[in-house]
Design an enzyme around this catalytic site. Structure first.
Site, mmCIF file in Angstrom:
data_model
loop_
_atom_site.group_PDB
_atom_site.id
_atom_site.type_symbol
_atom_site.label_atom_id
_atom_site.label_comp_id
_atom_site.label_asym_id
_atom_site.label_seq_id
_atom_site.Cartn_x
_atom_site.Cartn_y
_atom_site.Cartn_z
ATOM 1 N N HIS A 101 -3.267 6.885 1.973
ATOM 2 C CA HIS A 101 -3.701 5.593 1.438
ATOM 3 C C HIS A 101 -5.121 5.329 1.929
ATOM 4 C CE1 HIS A 101 -4.232 1.404 0.762
ATOM 5 N NE2 HIS A 101 -4.022 1.060 2.025
ATOM 6 N N ASN B 193 -10.274 -0.219 -0.419
ATOM 7 C CA ASN B 193 -8.811 -0.234 -0.356
ATOM 8 C C ASN B 193 -8.265 -0.907 -1.608
ATOM 9 O OD1 ASN B 193 -6.117 -0.722 0.159
ATOM 10 N ND2 ASN B 193 -6.420 -1.432 2.253
ATOM 11 N N CYS C 192 0.801 -1.223 0.000
ATOM 12 C CA CYS C 192 0.000 0.000 0.000
ATOM 13 C C CYS C 192 0.836 1.276 0.000
ATOM 14 C CB CYS C 192 -0.944 0.000 1.202
ATOM 15 S SG CYS C 192 -2.039 -1.440 1.258
#
Length: 533
Positions: A458, A488, A314
């Protein structure tokens, strides 16, 4: 002189000093001769000889007067002489240091930070009513284009200066200078303090100039997941901020998704694939285990570009931007495309309600170009970290199937287990480390949180974003988020959210964006970016 004598033991015999012609009088006698002697002196005898000796040392014309008959007195006065010399040296150093600081601030008064006039000149009520002779008054121009009478002009050059602020009586010259100094020094100290940067982790001479994104058309809602696991739309939205996610299905390929995002970014930047020298694809779930970057480069027509993958989960996109910035800063490349893309739906256990509700698929891209001047730079500061001791909290581990060869050897057939995550530990890690790393990147850039226009994290959890923004003293209006629609998307989350903000007009040219990525590894980092066009 009265008082008891103070006997001092005689020094060892010394040889006479061989004087050079420059150290002799016209008679040729040496200035100082070192001979064996006995010193018997009283305390009161120390002062006058010391003053005579110091005068002779400070005034060259009297130097020849120091002779043999003064040697005893001068040696006895040595402690006072050393003290006097040390005091004079200290005073001279302080005066020189003060003058240097004042002149340095005067020369830097025209420095503009962040491309705008952040250095506040002395107030217009002072400067606008200053009158002096054109031939004798020194002037300077600030970064805002304001013509200023220099507060460092000599007294004679401003002897006729008279300042009359609007609505007030005439101001004396020394009052004007004092006020100029106070205002200029205060503003300059603030600006120069802000411009302190950490070498190697601050300005990279590159600029982001275009963005693009792409997401699969297959959209899965929270209501859809209610049919898969024991959960609810309200529960998911309240704890994560996610309402939907997009998934690659069937023959969908991640490299095609990344290439589409890169093509959109090139169009936004007004470039073509032929202009690109470097392609970096940040991904943890490529179509090809050897990497997707070359495939993406080929699909966008970047025939002359070098292309490679970067895996940092990520944090990948932000790490890839910093990596591309290094290549652009050194002159290796002139234009680069950085892609963040992931399809973690391939590695999700859809019966695990703690992880299947979080992840989606998507891609985003940014076009970056090199610039020649630091004033044009768009990557202002950055910081990166990792801690392998906490890797177990977020993993996608290898799990091979044992197979036996005819020779008896037993290699494994490749495969991976589904994503495993300790949500509580990851949340605690993110809310603790992300604010710190953003402040570190700001410090490296010579900036403070108040300089940030937008915060782009993020897209893992809306609660993490709220906590980080609060710790930085920022409002949620400054936070760029699209987690409700895409969930996500790992390395794709930040560029995907950035592209939406750019195309909607929310992010404008010159805006400062604080990026922060965090995730598996554990890895985390931040970069301070000024958006260009």
């Amino acid at each position: 002189p009265r008082g008891p004598c103070l006997p001092l033991s005689p020094p060892p015999p010394c040889r006479r000093l061989n004087a050079t012609p420059a150290n002799q009088e016209t008679t040729g006698k040496p200035l100082i001769s070192l001979e064996p002697l006995h010193l018997y002196t009283r305390p009161r005898q120390l002062f006058l000889p010391a003053s005579r000796f110091c005068s002779s040392m400070l005034l060259p014309r009297t130097l020849p007067r120091v002779r043999r008959r003064h040697y005893r007195d001068s040696v006895a006065a040595a402690p006072l002489i050393c003290l006097l010399f040390a005091t004079c040296s200290l005073v001279a150093a302080l005066i020189a240091n003060t003058n240097a600081r004042v002149r340095s601030k005067a020369l830097s008064s025209s420095v503009s930070f962040r491309g705008s006039a952040n250095v506040v000149a002395p107030s217009s009520s002072l400067m606008g009513h200053a009158h002096s002779h054109r031939s004798s008054t020194s002037t300077s121009t600030s970064s805002a284009g304001v013509k200023m009478v220099s507060p460092f002009s000599s007294p004679s050059s401003v002897s006729s200066l008279s300042v009359s602020p609007s609505g007030g009586p005439s101001m004396k010259r020394h009052q004007y200078l004092s006020r100029c100094h106070a205002e200029a020094n205060q503003a300059l100290e603030t600006a120069m303090e802000a411009r302190k940067r950490v070498v190697g982790r601050s300005v990279l001479k590159c600029q982001p100039i275009g963005s693009g994104s792409a997401a699969p058309s297959d959209r899965v809602t929270n209501v859809d997941l209610e049919k898969q696991v024991n959960t609810s739309d309200e529960w998911i939205a309240q704890r994560t901020g996610i309402s939907n996610r997009h998934l690659l299905t069937g023959d969908g390929r991640l490299s095609s998704l990344g290439a589409q995002a890169a093509t959109n970014a090139l169009e936004n930047a007004g470039m073509s694939g032929e202009d690109i020298d470097l392609v970096i694809v940040a991904t943890s779930s490529p179509d090809d285990m050897f990497g997707d970057a070359t495939s993406v480069a080929n699909q966008i027509g970047a025939k002359k570009a070098v292309a490679f993958d970067l895996t940092a989960a990520c944090s990948g996109f932000m790490f890839a931007m910093i990596t591309a910035g290094q290549y652009l800063d050194t002159g290796f490349a002139k234009n680069a495309v950085v892609v963040g893309a992931d399809a973690l739906s391939r590695w999700v256990d859809w019966d695990d309600r703690n992880s299947c509700i979080l992840f989606g698929d998507g891609a985003g891209a940014v076009v970056m170009k090199s610039v020649s001047e630091e004033s044009q730079a768009g990557l202002l500061g950055f910081a990166m970290h990792s801690d392998g001791s906490k890797q177990e909290h977020l993993t996608l581990p290898y799990e091979g199937t044992l197979q036996t060869l005819n020779s008896g050897h037993q290699p494994t057939k490749g495969g991976y287990s589904p994503i495993s995550m300790n949500g509580k530990e990851v949340y605690k890690f993110a809310t603790t480390e992300v604010p710190k790393v953003i402040k570190e990147a700001l410090e490296n850039a010579g900036m403070v949180p108040e300089d940030i226009d937008h915060l782009l994290l993020h897209q893992a959890n809306i609660r993490i974003m709220e906590t980080v923004a609060k710790k930085l003293g920022l409002s949620m209006d400054q936070v760029i988020a699209n987690i409700d629609e895409y969930g996500n998307t790992s390395a794709g989350s930040m560029p995907l959210a950035l592209d939406e903000a750019v195309r909607s007009g929310r992010v404008k040219e010159g805006d400062v964006i604080a990026f922060a990525g965090f995730g598996a590894g554990l890895s985390w980092g931040a970069s301070i970016v000024r958006w260009g066009q």
